[in-house]
Design an enzyme around this catalytic site. Structure first.
Site, PDB file in Angstrom:
ATOM      1  N   GLU A 154      67.117  15.437 -29.397  1.00  0.00           N
ATOM      2  CA  GLU A 154      67.269  16.345 -30.629  1.00  0.00           C
ATOM      3  C   GLU A 154      66.485  16.204 -31.673  1.00  0.00           C
ATOM      4  OE1 GLU A 154      70.193  13.588 -33.366  1.00  0.00           O
ATOM      5  OE2 GLU A 154      68.757  12.078 -31.873  1.00  0.00           O
ATOM      6  N   ARG A 210      68.229   7.598 -48.803  1.00  0.00           N
ATOM      7  CA  ARG A 210      67.457   6.736 -48.844  1.00  0.00           C
ATOM      8  C   ARG A 210      65.949   7.020 -48.189  1.00  0.00           C
ATOM      9  NH1 ARG A 210      69.806   1.941 -45.659  1.00  0.00           N
ATOM     10  NH2 ARG A 210      72.020   2.230 -46.726  1.00  0.00           N
ATOM     11  N   LYS A 263      64.308  17.555 -35.405  1.00  0.00           N
ATOM     12  CA  LYS A 263      64.588  16.154 -36.407  1.00  0.00           C
ATOM     13  C   LYS A 263      64.655  17.613 -37.925  1.00  0.00           C
ATOM     14  CE  LYS A 263      61.247  13.053 -38.610  1.00  0.00           C
ATOM     15  NZ  LYS A 263      60.975  13.462 -39.629  1.00  0.00           N
TER      16      LYS A 263
END
Length: 208
Positions: free
Chosen positions: A26, A49, A28
C-alpha cells in the site's frame, strides 16, 4: 528493485515457509500519524503518535475532520484505528495562497501544514484547514478484525474509514510491479506519498 526480492526471501527464511506468503502493498502517505480510539462504537480519544510513544491528545481537533467517523456500527467494543492525517496537494496550494493574500505565514509542505493544523490549541482553526484522514492499521483491539491484513483493512473501510488502496501480491515480481505502479502514478495522486509499505498478509504469520 532487489529490495522486494530480499524482503520476500527474508520473510520466507524467518517463517520457514516452502513458498512465499501473500504480502500486501500500500502507498505510504506522507502525513502525520494519528490514533483514534473507539469504545462501543464511539470515538472517545485521538492522539498524535509522533515517535511511537503516545503523543498529544488532539481529540477535539480530530473531531473536526470529516473523514473520521464519530460513531461506527459493527466494530469490536474496543478499536484503536491508526492512520495519517494529511492535506491534499490542491487544497494545500489554495490554503497557502489565501494565507499569503492575508499576509500570514505560509507553509513549506502539506505535511508540516497538517501537523500545524492538528496541533492548534483552538479546534476552530483546525476545522478551517482542509484536513483528511487515511487509515492504515490498528492498535488495541478487544477482538481481531479479521485473519488477514487485507481483510482487516477492508473491514475498516466498511466501518467508514478511508483507506489508500491495498493490494495483495503472491511473489516478489508482483510486489515490484505494484511498487512501480504506485510510484509511477505518484504525480497524479491528490496527496503526497513517501514510499510503499509491504506487510505479510496473514496476521498469524505476522504475529510469528
Amino acid at each position: 528493485g532487489n529490495d522486494a526480492g530480499a524482503f520476500v526471501q527474508s520473510v520466507r527464511r524467518l517463517l520457514n515457509l516452502a513458498s512465499p506468503p501473500v504480502i500486501t502493498a500500500e502507498p505510504k502517505i506522507d502525513g502525520l500519524s494519528a490514533s483514534l480510539r473507539y469504545e462501543d462504537g464511539k470515538f472517545v480519544q485521538g492522539a498524535t503518535r509522533g515517535d511511537g510513544r503516545v503523543g498529544e491528545d488532539v481529540t477535539a481537533n480530530l473531531r473536526t475532520i470529516a473523514d473520521i467517523p464519530q460513531t461506527i456500527k459493527g466494530a469490536p467494543p474496543v478499536l484503536e484505528v491508526r492512520g495519517e492525517v494529511y492535506m491534499e496537494k490542491a487544497a494545500f496550494a489554495k490554503m497557502n495562497a489565501k494565507l499569503e493574500a492575508e499576509g500570514k505565514q505560509t507553509y513549506v509542505n502539506p505535511r508540516n501544514s497538517a501537523a500545524g493544523a492538528l496541533r492548534q490549541l483552538d479546534a476552530k482553526i483546525t476545522a478551517s484547514r482542509p484536513l483528511r484522514f487515511f487509515a492504515h492499521g490498528w492498535g488495541e483491539l478487544s477482538e481481531p478484525l479479521a485473519e488477514t491484513q487485507y481483510e482487516a483493512m477492508q473491514r475498516l473501510a466498511k466501518l467508514g474509514f478511508p483507506i489508500a488502496g491495498i493490494k495483495r501480491a503472491k511473489s516478489a515480481d508482483e510486489l515490484l510491479a505494484i511498487y512501480v505502479e504506485i510510484l509511477s502514478g505518484r504525480r497524479k495522486l491528490d496527496y503526497e506519498i513517501d514510499g510503499v509499505v509491504y506487510k505479510v498478509d496473514s496476521l498469524a504469520l505476522l504475529q510469528r
